[in-house]
Design an enzyme around this catalytic site. Structure first.
Site, PDB file in Angstrom:
ATOM      1  N   ASP A 287      -3.029  -2.464   4.052  1.00  9.66           N
ATOM      2  CA  ASP A 287      -1.972  -1.633   4.623  1.00  9.66           C
ATOM      3  C   ASP A 287      -1.482  -0.579   3.646  1.00  9.66           C
ATOM      4  O   ASP A 287      -1.676  -0.681   2.438  1.00  9.66           O
ATOM      5  CB  ASP A 287      -0.790  -2.509   5.040  1.00  9.66           C
ATOM      6  CG  ASP A 287      -0.180  -3.261   3.851  1.00  9.66           C
ATOM      7  OD1 ASP A 287      -0.962  -3.842   3.080  1.00  9.66           O
ATOM      8  OD2 ASP A 287       1.048  -3.275   3.718  1.00  9.66           O
ATOM      9  N   GLU A 288      -0.822   0.422   4.190  1.00  6.09           N
ATOM     10  CA  GLU A 288      -0.088   1.437   3.434  1.00  6.09           C
ATOM     11  C   GLU A 288      -0.894   2.030   2.275  1.00  6.09           C
ATOM     12  O   GLU A 288      -0.397   2.174   1.159  1.00  6.09           O
ATOM     13  CB  GLU A 288       1.237   0.842   2.917  1.00  6.09           C
ATOM     14  CG  GLU A 288       2.183   0.479   4.030  1.00  6.09           C
ATOM     15  CD  GLU A 288       3.541  -0.001   3.539  1.00  6.09           C
ATOM     16  OE1 GLU A 288       4.514   0.187   4.276  1.00  6.09           O
ATOM     17  OE2 GLU A 288       3.624  -0.564   2.437  1.00  6.09           O
TER      18      GLU A 288
END
Length: 888
Positions: A555-556
């Site tokens: 993620d991210e």
């Protein structure tokens, strides 16, 4: 030699008396060294005196400074002030104060100081030429503008420290946390209390969310009646089918039970029996017959049948989990007051296969004992997956054979700006590497956790976040690289290196790091992943379990790699399968997922990273955790990824992030980027099988209604952009999340997780009859639509009554018995016609009030009051207290 010039004490300290005659040069040299030591000691003492006497006051002034816009995100800022009040004079100019500022400073509003972002949330205050020194008791103000907003008092992180060249960093005492004696909760004495709902607690000029004052809470609790009889036959989580056949007890477990396990291995249910014993129900030859009986018909995994008659108790199941869950239901039926049971028959099975709890021990470490205690409670309420997040930017928390730097360096944060011995301080960790927020699980610790979980039918899902959120791993491997290069072993130094030193890409992660993403184009990155997963797999094998599911995070990712020569070479390689810089992140996830699949391990990842992959390049089996906000269209990604056939686990933040505040109050702990009010009743209302339908009963982060459009959307070429689930597609399950950026201690973790974990278990195990059926043909939902009918709303209210009374009159006492520091709720209260009226989200818990700071008194009914009134809740055991609210 003239000994008169050298104090006798100095000669003694240098060991020169009685040791022969030293040379004049030696004496001068030793005298200079000793004088320097004395000078440094004096300087250190002066710095220590200044640090221990300096009062720091942090004050959020407004979220609406004139220099910033009031709507939207870009341009938003808040104004804050750090006041320094020295207790002694201090005229040095070469100092720096380090502290954690969760939102970066945009502009300093005084010319006597500079505020500089060092890395992540670590900031540094230094004096300019215009600063003339600290004078005792003379306040110095440092006003500044910060990015976005600051809506919670817990945003102001603790443990400021001051540094002077050549001296040891000194912790500024006034910024240390204290503990409230009656609640057991952390206090921030250096933070000015929020007083203005308009200027300090509103997020924008369109924000409609109400501060959870006693009056607001009173109105919210008004439909909750105190009905202890509702708790008598209630079980959490609610069984699928329960038929009570007596209105009074038919047997008592006060004399214990006599177990007939038959062919069932007793070891498989020992943990469930231990919980019975902990509540006072123990094995006894004279006890009630308790029979475990393999089912003659195949039940669902984890399913069971429980029969209670005057002759005894029988539990039928097809697997170990079923027997354990049957015993858990028996334990849930028990009231600690009576240990008696009515006659009944229960047929039960879980709603979802995946019923999980995620705990982040990377940002701030949490002890092995906390994990073991959590596993006990997860088993008690039939949760079966522990997602253990053990590596992120701020820490690496698991010992890995052959890579000692991961824990020698990566598990500690301290004041080492070169990061040779530890990571930079973050999240208010302070300068000391021995702080309790540091630490790691040894191999033996992890094996113990695995065995403990296995005995409770709980699968542990390890997670080391990659390729973003990897700063702890990157810095640890850089320390390894430097060590091995110094030894002349260049090949070994590069074996697990995670960065391309020639990469000039400039990026910033959402947590403000510019160096937290491993290079996805280097073979050494994949050697590292393989090494870590292989070593973790060995630990699972040592615990008697196979590693079947590994969470890579994914993620991210912050847009790194584009200016990396290694990545540009890979992009030019026709055989790499890369056709665009935009696919670098997908390349990593796809390559790792297939590498894990070859080991027989399923890959899990967060939904944003998984959405970047090319499904045709992924293995057949994958898990995705949906952490998208429903109010922002998060149901669309959930539907898209479930329609791929992936195991889709709902992790939606506005109800399933337990690091968010319970109530809309700036004194509540937690982050709040998706919700500022996630109490147990909101979680109880969750309709997981129909995400968009929640728009009929929820508001967004600013307390405003929203529409969820779940109709089919196509682009100009007829390609599906979004739309409903395919007919018959189901989610795999749901998972509660506890992220630890603001959660420092085990006690605060328990406050944030409990009793929400019990509501999580309810929604994961039991499908309520008031939930809106999913509309596979598509639909739009809002407060104006009526899929969630008045009849459904009333059923939900009635069932919440039972749940709330069961918690207040029965289950919270069991958490007290287990030593769980659950949140004692803040109370609703109002004064009408001179009479104080008080209510609670949990009937059955004690209520106290006081007037004008006097003695606390028990509240039982409306009482006449005159003066300044305060109220607080009391835990089921009568010992711990809830946070005090001022009524008037």
């Amino acid at each position: 030699m003239n000994n008169k010039l050298i104090p006798i004490t100095l000669l003694m300290s240098l060991g020169l008396l009685g040791c022969g005659q030293p040379t004049t040069n030696q004496i001068a040299k030793d005298e200079g060294a000793a004088a320097q030591q004395v000078s440094e000691s004096s300087a250190q003492q002066a710095l220590h005196q200044f640090a221990t006497s300096l009062a720091v006051n942090y004050h959020t002034l407004t979220n609406y400074p004139q220099q910033c816009t009031s709507t939207g995100v870009d341009g938003r800022c808040f104004a804050a002030q750090i006041e320094l009040v020295p207790g002694v004079d201090f005229d040095r100019k070469d100092w720096a104060i380090y502290y954690s500022q969760m939102r970066p400073v945009k502009q300093v509003l005084t010319d006597a100081f500079e505020l500089t972002q060092v890395k992540g949330d670590l900031h540094r205050i230094t004096p300019t030429e215009r600063f003339s020194g600290f004078q005792k008791d003379q306040p110095v103000d440092i006003a500044f503008l910060g990015e976005l907003w600051q809506l919670s008092e817990t945003d102001a992180m603790p443990n400021y420290y001051i540094v002077v060249p050549g001296l040891k960093p000194e912790l500024i005492s006034s910024t240390q946390l204290t503990v409230d004696a009656s609640t057991g909760m952390e206090q921030r004495p250096y933070v000015e209390t929020y007083v203005s709902a308009e200027s300090q607690y509103k997020r924008s000029d369109t924000d409609k969310l109400k501060w959870a004052t006693p009056q607001v809470l009173f109105d919210a609790n008004q439909d909750i009646e105190s009905r202890p009889e509702l708790a008598v036959n209630a079980i959490i989580p609610t069984p699928k089918r329960q038929i009570v056949t007596s209105q009074s007890p038919v047997l008592s477990l006060a004399s214990g039970y006599h177990l007939d396990a038959g062919s069932v291995a007793k070891a498989s249910v020992e943990a469930a029996l231990a919980r019975l014993a902990h509540l006072g129900v123990k094995p006894s030859p004279q006890g009630i017959p308790l029979k475990l009986e393999p089912s003659t018909t195949k039940l669902a995994e984890g399913g069971y049948r429980l029969d209670i008659t005057s002759d005894g108790i029988t539990i039928g199941a097809s697997d170990d989990a079923g027997f354990s869950y049957g015993l858990a239901s028996l334990t849930s039926l028990i009231s600690l007051d009576t240990l008696s049971l009515n006659a009944m028959m229960i047929e039960d099975e879980p709603r979802y296969d995946f019923r999980g709890m995620h705990v982040d021990v990377a940002r701030n470490f949490h002890s092995k004992q906390f994990i073991l205690d959590l596993l006990d409670q997860m088993a008690a309420y039939k949760l079966n997956k522990l997602h253990l997040h053990m590596a992120d930017d701020e820490g690496w928390r698991l010992e890995i054979d052959g890579l000692p730097e991961l824990t020698l360096v990566g598990s500690r944060r301290c004041h080492d700006l070169q990061e040779d011995t530890c990571l930079l301080p973050q999240l208010g960790s302070g300068p000391d590497g021995d702080s309790k927020v540091n630490g790691f699980y040894s191999k033996a610790d992890y094996i113990e956790i695995l065995k403990y979980a296995g005995a409770r039918q709980i699968q542990v899902i390890p997670s080391m976040d990659m390729p973003g959120h990897s700063r702890a791993a990157i810095k640890s491997m850089e320390a390894r690289y430097r060590r091995l290069m110094a030894e002349g072993n260049e090949a070994a130094a590069n074996e697990y290196r995670l960065i391309d030193p020639l990469d000039k890409t400039r990026y910033a992660s959402i947590q403000y790091y510019d160096d937290n993403t491993l290079n996805v184009c280097m073979d050494s990155s994949y050697h590292f992943v393989d090494k870590v997963v292989s070593e973790i797999s060995k630990l699972h094998q040592a615990a008697g379990q196979s590693l079947e599911l590994y969470h890579i995070g994914a993620d991210e990712t912050a847009g790194a790699w584009v200016d990396s020569p290694v990545c540009q070479a890979l992009l030019a390689d026709k055989e790499s399968g890369l056709d665009s810089e935009a696919h670098f992140g997908a390349y990593f996830i796809e390559r790792v997922a297939n590498m894990l699949a070859d080991k027989g391990i399923e890959t899990a990842g967060w939904s944003d990273g998984m959405s970047h992959t090319r499904p045709e390049r992924m293995p057949a089996n994958n898990q995705t955790n949906i952490w998208d906000v429903v109010a922002h269209g998060g149901y669309q990604r959930a539907h898209a990824q479930a329609n791929l056939g992936w195991d889709t686990v709902l992790s939606n933040p506005e109800v399933l992030y337990f690091d968010f505040p319970y109530e809309a109050d700036p004194k509540e702990h937690g982050y709040y980027w998706a919700s500022r009010s996630t109490n147990e009743r909101k979680l109880f209302s969750f309709m997981p099988d129909n995400l968009p339908a929640n728009a009929e009963q929820w508001t967004d982060i600013e307390g405003k209604p929203f529409e969820a459009d779940d109709t089919l959307k196509l682009d100009d070429a007829g390609k599906r952009l979004s739309g409903p689930l395919n007919q018959g597609v189901r989610f795999k399950g749901i998972q509660g999340q506890l992220w630890s950026e603001t959660i420092r201690s085990d006690q605060v973790v328990e406050y944030m997780v409990f009793p929400r974990l019990l509501v999580l278990a309810e929604r994961a195990w039991h499908k309520a009859d008031w939930e809106v059926p999913y509309q596979y043909q598509g639909a739009k939902y809002s407060p104006e639509t009526n899929y969630f009918t008045a009849e459904m709303r009333e059923k939900q209210r009635v069932q919440w009554q039972t749940f709330a009374n069961t918690l207040g009159y029965k289950e919270l006492a069991k958490l007290d018995r287990a030593g769980i520091a659950y949140r004692v709720p803040t109370l609703g209260a109002k004064i009408k016609d001179g009479y104080l009226q008080v209510n609670s989200i949990y009937p059955g818990l004690g209520i106290e009030y006081r007037v004008d700071g006097g003695q606390w008194q028990q509240y039982t009914e409306a009482v006449s009051v005159s003066g300044r009134v305060e109220v607080r809740g009391v835990a089921a055991d009568g010992i711990r207290k809830g946070r005090i609210l001022k009524v008037n």
